[in-house]
Design a protein around this motif. Structure first.
Motif, PDB file in Angstrom:
ATOM      1  N   MET A 311     -10.153   3.100  12.989  1.00 36.20           N
ATOM      2  CA  MET A 311      -8.817   3.448  12.505  1.00 36.20           C
ATOM      3  C   MET A 311      -8.320   2.420  11.485  1.00 36.20           C
ATOM      4  O   MET A 311      -7.645   2.769  10.519  1.00 36.20           O
ATOM      5  CB  MET A 311      -7.841   3.547  13.671  1.00 36.20           C
ATOM      6  CG  MET A 311      -8.017   4.797  14.534  1.00 36.20           C
ATOM      7  SD  MET A 311      -7.024   4.748  16.066  1.00 36.20           S
ATOM      8  CE  MET A 311      -5.365   4.662  15.398  1.00 36.20           C
ATOM      9  N   ALA A 312      -8.679   1.158  11.705  1.00 34.71           N
ATOM     10  CA  ALA A 312      -8.257   0.106  10.774  1.00 34.71           C
ATOM     11  C   ALA A 312      -8.876   0.329   9.401  1.00 34.71           C
ATOM     12  O   ALA A 312      -8.210   0.199   8.363  1.00 34.71           O
ATOM     13  CB  ALA A 312      -8.654  -1.266  11.320  1.00 34.71           C
ATOM     14  N   ILE A 313     -10.148   0.682   9.373  1.00 33.77           N
ATOM     15  CA  ILE A 313     -10.825   0.945   8.100  1.00 33.77           C
ATOM     16  C   ILE A 313     -10.242   2.182   7.426  1.00 33.77           C
ATOM     17  O   ILE A 313     -10.029   2.209   6.208  1.00 33.77           O
ATOM     18  CB  ILE A 313     -12.346   1.103   8.331  1.00 33.77           C
ATOM     19  CG1 ILE A 313     -12.945  -0.257   8.735  1.00 33.77           C
ATOM     20  CG2 ILE A 313     -13.035   1.650   7.085  1.00 33.77           C
ATOM     21  CD1 ILE A 313     -14.403  -0.203   9.130  1.00 33.77           C
ATOM     22  N   GLU A 314      -9.947   3.217   8.215  1.00 31.32           N
ATOM     23  CA  GLU A 314      -9.361   4.438   7.653  1.00 31.32           C
ATOM     24  C   GLU A 314      -7.962   4.164   7.089  1.00 31.32           C
ATOM     25  O   GLU A 314      -7.584   4.711   6.042  1.00 31.32           O
ATOM     26  CB  GLU A 314      -9.304   5.524   8.728  1.00 31.32           C
ATOM     27  CG  GLU A 314     -10.680   6.061   9.124  1.00 31.32           C
ATOM     28  CD  GLU A 314     -10.610   7.073  10.259  1.00 31.32           C
ATOM     29  OE1 GLU A 314      -9.488   7.509  10.594  1.00 31.32           O
ATOM     30  OE2 GLU A 314     -11.664   7.416  10.824  1.00 31.32           O
ATOM     31  N   ALA A 315      -7.195   3.328   7.768  1.00 28.38           N
ATOM     32  CA  ALA A 315      -5.862   2.967   7.274  1.00 28.38           C
ATOM     33  C   ALA A 315      -5.974   2.185   5.969  1.00 28.38           C
ATOM     34  O   ALA A 315      -5.191   2.399   5.032  1.00 28.38           O
ATOM     35  CB  ALA A 315      -5.133   2.139   8.327  1.00 28.38           C
ATOM     36  N   PHE A 316      -6.925   1.275   5.894  1.00 32.57           N
ATOM     37  CA  PHE A 316      -7.191   0.470   4.697  1.00 32.57           C
ATOM     38  C   PHE A 316      -7.488   1.381   3.511  1.00 32.57           C
ATOM     39  O   PHE A 316      -6.942   1.219   2.417  1.00 32.57           O
ATOM     40  CB  PHE A 316      -8.376  -0.438   5.000  1.00 32.57           C
ATOM     41  CG  PHE A 316      -8.691  -1.484   3.956  1.00 32.57           C
ATOM     42  CD1 PHE A 316      -8.074  -2.724   3.990  1.00 32.57           C
ATOM     43  CD2 PHE A 316      -9.636  -1.245   2.974  1.00 32.57           C
ATOM     44  CE1 PHE A 316      -8.385  -3.711   3.048  1.00 32.57           C
ATOM     45  CE2 PHE A 316      -9.952  -2.213   2.033  1.00 32.57           C
ATOM     46  CZ  PHE A 316      -9.316  -3.444   2.074  1.00 32.57           C
ATOM     47  N   LYS A 317      -8.329   2.380   3.740  1.00 32.69           N
ATOM     48  CA  LYS A 317      -8.697   3.317   2.672  1.00 32.69           C
ATOM     49  C   LYS A 317      -7.539   4.257   2.332  1.00 32.69           C
ATOM     50  O   LYS A 317      -7.340   4.602   1.162  1.00 32.69           O
ATOM     51  CB  LYS A 317      -9.929   4.123   3.088  1.00 32.69           C
ATOM     52  CG  LYS A 317     -11.206   3.291   3.177  1.00 32.69           C
ATOM     53  CD  LYS A 317     -12.398   4.158   3.567  1.00 32.69           C
ATOM     54  CE  LYS A 317     -13.697   3.367   3.555  1.00 32.69           C
ATOM     55  NZ  LYS A 317     -14.857   4.199   3.960  1.00 32.69           N
ATOM     56  N   ALA A 318      -6.770   4.679   3.337  1.00 28.15           N
ATOM     57  CA  ALA A 318      -5.653   5.601   3.106  1.00 28.15           C
ATOM     58  C   ALA A 318      -4.619   4.999   2.174  1.00 28.15           C
ATOM     59  O   ALA A 318      -3.998   5.707   1.377  1.00 28.15           O
ATOM     60  CB  ALA A 318      -5.007   5.992   4.429  1.00 28.15           C
ATOM     61  N   CYS A 319      -4.438   3.678   2.249  1.00 31.56           N
ATOM     62  CA  CYS A 319      -3.450   2.995   1.397  1.00 31.56           C
ATOM     63  C   CYS A 319      -4.080   2.447   0.123  1.00 31.56           C
ATOM     64  O   CYS A 319      -3.407   1.747  -0.646  1.00 31.56           O
ATOM     65  CB  CYS A 319      -2.779   1.866   2.176  1.00 31.56           C
ATOM     66  SG  CYS A 319      -1.667   2.445   3.469  1.00 31.56           S
ATOM     67  N   ASP A 320      -5.356   2.747  -0.129  1.00 36.07           N
ATOM     68  CA  ASP A 320      -6.065   2.284  -1.318  1.00 36.07           C
ATOM     69  C   ASP A 320      -6.025   0.756  -1.421  1.00 36.07           C
ATOM     70  O   ASP A 320      -5.747   0.192  -2.478  1.00 36.07           O
ATOM     71  CB  ASP A 320      -5.462   2.911  -2.583  1.00 36.07           C
ATOM     72  CG  ASP A 320      -6.371   2.739  -3.808  1.00 36.07           C
ATOM     73  OD1 ASP A 320      -7.594   2.648  -3.611  1.00 36.07           O
ATOM     74  OD2 ASP A 320      -5.858   2.679  -4.932  1.00 36.07           O
ATOM     75  N   CYS A 321      -6.331   0.095  -0.305  1.00 36.99           N
ATOM     76  CA  CYS A 321      -6.319  -1.363  -0.277  1.00 36.99           C
ATOM     77  C   CYS A 321      -7.659  -1.934  -0.734  1.00 36.99           C
ATOM     78  O   CYS A 321      -8.657  -1.226  -0.818  1.00 36.99           O
ATOM     79  CB  CYS A 321      -6.016  -1.856   1.139  1.00 36.99           C
ATOM     80  SG  CYS A 321      -4.355  -1.439   1.713  1.00 36.99           S
ATOM     81  N   SER A 322      -7.657  -3.224  -0.998  1.00 39.13           N
ATOM     82  CA  SER A 322      -8.882  -3.932  -1.351  1.00 39.13           C
ATOM     83  C   SER A 322      -8.718  -5.396  -0.998  1.00 39.13           C
ATOM     84  O   SER A 322      -7.603  -5.896  -0.846  1.00 39.13           O
ATOM     85  CB  SER A 322      -9.209  -3.764  -2.842  1.00 39.13           C
ATOM     86  OG  SER A 322      -8.130  -4.174  -3.656  1.00 39.13           O
ATOM     87  N   GLY A 323      -9.837  -6.067  -0.851  1.00 43.74           N
ATOM     88  CA  GLY A 323      -9.806  -7.488  -0.518  1.00 43.74           C
ATOM     89  C   GLY A 323      -9.593  -7.717   0.956  1.00 43.74           C
ATOM     90  O   GLY A 323     -10.542  -7.867   1.721  1.00 43.74           O
ATOM     91  N   LEU A 324      -8.345  -7.730   1.359  1.00 37.29           N
ATOM     92  CA  LEU A 324      -8.028  -8.053   2.752  1.00 37.29           C
ATOM     93  C   LEU A 324      -6.810  -7.276   3.228  1.00 37.29           C
ATOM     94  O   LEU A 324      -5.977  -6.842   2.437  1.00 37.29           O
ATOM     95  CB  LEU A 324      -7.749  -9.538   2.916  1.00 37.29           C
ATOM     96  CG  LEU A 324      -6.408 -10.098   2.406  1.00 37.29           C
ATOM     97  CD1 LEU A 324      -6.139 -11.465   3.040  1.00 37.29           C
ATOM     98  CD2 LEU A 324      -6.359 -10.191   0.904  1.00 37.29           C
ATOM     99  N   ALA A 325      -6.732  -7.121   4.530  1.00 38.93           N
ATOM    100  CA  ALA A 325      -5.548  -6.556   5.170  1.00 38.93           C
ATOM    101  C   ALA A 325      -5.664  -6.777   6.660  1.00 38.93           C
ATOM    102  O   ALA A 325      -6.765  -6.868   7.212  1.00 38.93           O
ATOM    103  CB  ALA A 325      -5.392  -5.062   4.871  1.00 38.93           C
ATOM    104  N   ARG A 326      -4.528  -6.901   7.309  1.00 36.56           N
ATOM    105  CA  ARG A 326      -4.488  -6.911   8.767  1.00 36.56           C
ATOM    106  C   ARG A 326      -3.823  -5.613   9.201  1.00 36.56           C
ATOM    107  O   ARG A 326      -2.768  -5.251   8.674  1.00 36.56           O
ATOM    108  CB  ARG A 326      -3.682  -8.103   9.280  1.00 36.56           C
ATOM    109  CG  ARG A 326      -3.843  -8.336  10.803  1.00 36.56           C
ATOM    110  CD  ARG A 326      -2.793  -9.286  11.348  1.00 36.56           C
ATOM    111  NE  ARG A 326      -1.485  -8.648  11.351  1.00 36.56           N
ATOM    112  CZ  ARG A 326      -0.409  -9.155  10.767  1.00 36.56           C
ATOM    113  NH1 ARG A 326      -0.469 -10.290  10.113  1.00 36.56           N
ATOM    114  NH2 ARG A 326       0.751  -8.499  10.814  1.00 36.56           N
ATOM    115  N   VAL A 327      -4.436  -4.910  10.135  1.00 37.28           N
ATOM    116  CA  VAL A 327      -3.921  -3.620  10.584  1.00 37.28           C
ATOM    117  C   VAL A 327      -3.475  -3.762  12.043  1.00 37.28           C
ATOM    118  O   VAL A 327      -4.233  -4.258  12.882  1.00 37.28           O
ATOM    119  CB  VAL A 327      -4.973  -2.508  10.446  1.00 37.28           C
ATOM    120  CG1 VAL A 327      -4.345  -1.147  10.738  1.00 37.28           C
ATOM    121  CG2 VAL A 327      -5.580  -2.512   9.046  1.00 37.28           C
ATOM    122  N   ASP A 328      -2.246  -3.330  12.323  1.00 29.48           N
ATOM    123  CA  ASP A 328      -1.646  -3.526  13.644  1.00 29.48           C
ATOM    124  C   ASP A 328      -1.529  -2.202  14.395  1.00 29.48           C
ATOM    125  O   ASP A 328      -1.197  -1.162  13.799  1.00 29.48           O
ATOM    126  CB  ASP A 328      -0.251  -4.150  13.503  1.00 29.48           C
ATOM    127  CG  ASP A 328      -0.296  -5.498  12.776  1.00 29.48           C
ATOM    128  OD1 ASP A 328      -1.396  -6.064  12.648  1.00 29.48           O
ATOM    129  OD2 ASP A 328       0.773  -5.956  12.338  1.00 29.48           O
TER     130      ASP A 328
END
Length: 392
Positions: A311-328
């Protein structure tokens, strides 16, 4: 081979200014000086950019900000030093012969007023004007590589309302919520209260849509607590998001966090859990009070761990992120044990004891190596962007 020139950018105008100082102190302490030529760049609370010498002074003193305990306090001096720096009126530009859309203008007189030639910028900025796409737009115009998400990913990861719309579009489970504007609240507070109570059950969490580090967030247990919570959130943003509390009277939700690293093919760290000393993990629990526990790895089943990481990876892709992110995430304490995606943070706290670096340390990536990897991801992303044509 010449060293890469890395600008570490910190401070800023947001309510998370002091947190940024702590993160930057940790980065500057751990970054490999043999590999990189490091240029500290500070931004005052008033928005003035300061010279590297003044910025370095901010982070090389012996005293820490008296109100914060997290990070590396021995390496962080009072924020007042930053405010005394000289204004830099020319933004960073690429060190190599590249032409961005932002052409530096010439200045005369004070030699401190010049462009900073950099290979990559590592923005350690939290909150408004740092992780909302604004500073990223400046780097895009300058044609310079930078760590973290681009304009779109940063903006969507900052706005909790838009973020939730993207999560819903990706069919990711989120809590019930209500969004409204500050002007709507000012004009018709009773109407807003009625709307909230019709859609949600107490307790609810009241949040400014665009801010981080739990600044301006309150938990309202009833109507009496709702209005003051909305007033507080409205003082920090024009858009307010109110979320259904997970667990309700059954107990507090378990707070889970995952660190994501990568560009087009991101990977997820082990799952961590925060057990706050207060009712929820607010600003005071994060930075002012002792006692909150960080459990790494979280005590989950193998299936739950895999689900949260995916789910964290899917959220990262859904927001078009790159580099880093923390998903809660929030785990319902009831029998259903349902997992809800709470939010994504595209520039999470980056002190050596912050959750993001600790999750990667537990996953086998040490703090200095994490800094290296993020710089390489920034350069890789810039190389990919350089393949794009912007004219016929």
């Amino acid at each position: 081979m010449p060293k890469l020139r890395v600008g570490v950018l910190f401070g800023g105008r947001s309510g998370e200014h002091e947190v940024s100082l702590l993160s930057a102190a940790s980065v500057l302490k751990a970054i490999d000086r043999k590999k990189y030529e490091v240029i500290p760049i500070g931004i005052t609370k008033g928005g003035h950019w300061v010279t590297s010498s003044h910025a370095e002074r901010l982070l090389s003193g012996e005293a820490a900000p008296s109100t914060l305990r997290a990070g590396d306090p021995a390496a962080t001096a009072p924020a007042a030093v930053l405010a005394r720096g000289e204004s830099v009126i020319v933004p960073p530009v690429p060190a190599k012969n590249k032409t961005g859309s932002l052409v530096p203008f010439e200045t005369q007189g004070n030699p401190a007023h010049h462009a900073l030639n950099l290979d990559v910028v590592f923005p350690v900025l939290h909150g408004t004007f740092g992780e909302d796409g604004t500073i990223q737009g400046l780097f895009e115009l300058a044609g310079i590589a930078y760590v973290g998400s681009g304009v779109l990913g940063s903006a969507t990861g900052m706005d909790k309302d838009v973020m939730k719309r993207l999560f819903a579009s990706a069919k990711l489970p989120i809590t019930k919520h209500v969004t409204f504007l500050r002007n709507e609240w000012v004009k018709s507070p009773k109407k807003i209260v009625t709307r909230v109570e019709a859609a949600l059950k107490y307790p609810v969490f009241v949040k400014p849509a665009n801010l981080g580090s739990s600044v301006g967030i309150s938990k309202a247990h009833d109507r009496k607590e709702l209005s003051p919570a909305i007033e507080l959130a409205a003082s920090f943003d024009r858009k307010i998001v109110i979320e259904q509390g997970v667990g309700g009277k059954r107990g507090k939700a378990r707070e889970l966090e995952v660190a994501v690293l990568g560009n087009d093919s991101p990977s997820a760290s082990v799952v961590g859990e925060v057990v706050p000393i207060k009712e929820f993990y607010d600003y005071e629990a994060k930075y002012l009070s002792e006692g909150s526990d960080l459990i790494i790895p979280a005590r989950l089943t193998r299936q739950q761990t895999k689900q949260v990481q995916q789910m964290a990876i899917e959220a990262f892709k859904a927001c078009d992120c790159s580099g880093l992110a923390r998903v809660d995430f929030l785990l319902d304490p009831g029998k259903s044990a349902r997992i809800y995606l709470n939010e994504i943070n595209t520039l999470p706290g980056f002190t050596s004891i912050s959750m993001y670096p600790k999750l990667w340390a537990a996953s086998g990536v040490a703090y200095p190596d994490l800094i290296d990897r993020l710089i390489q991801l920034a350069l890789e992303r810039q190389t990919e962007k350089d393949r794009t044509s912007y004219s016929r």
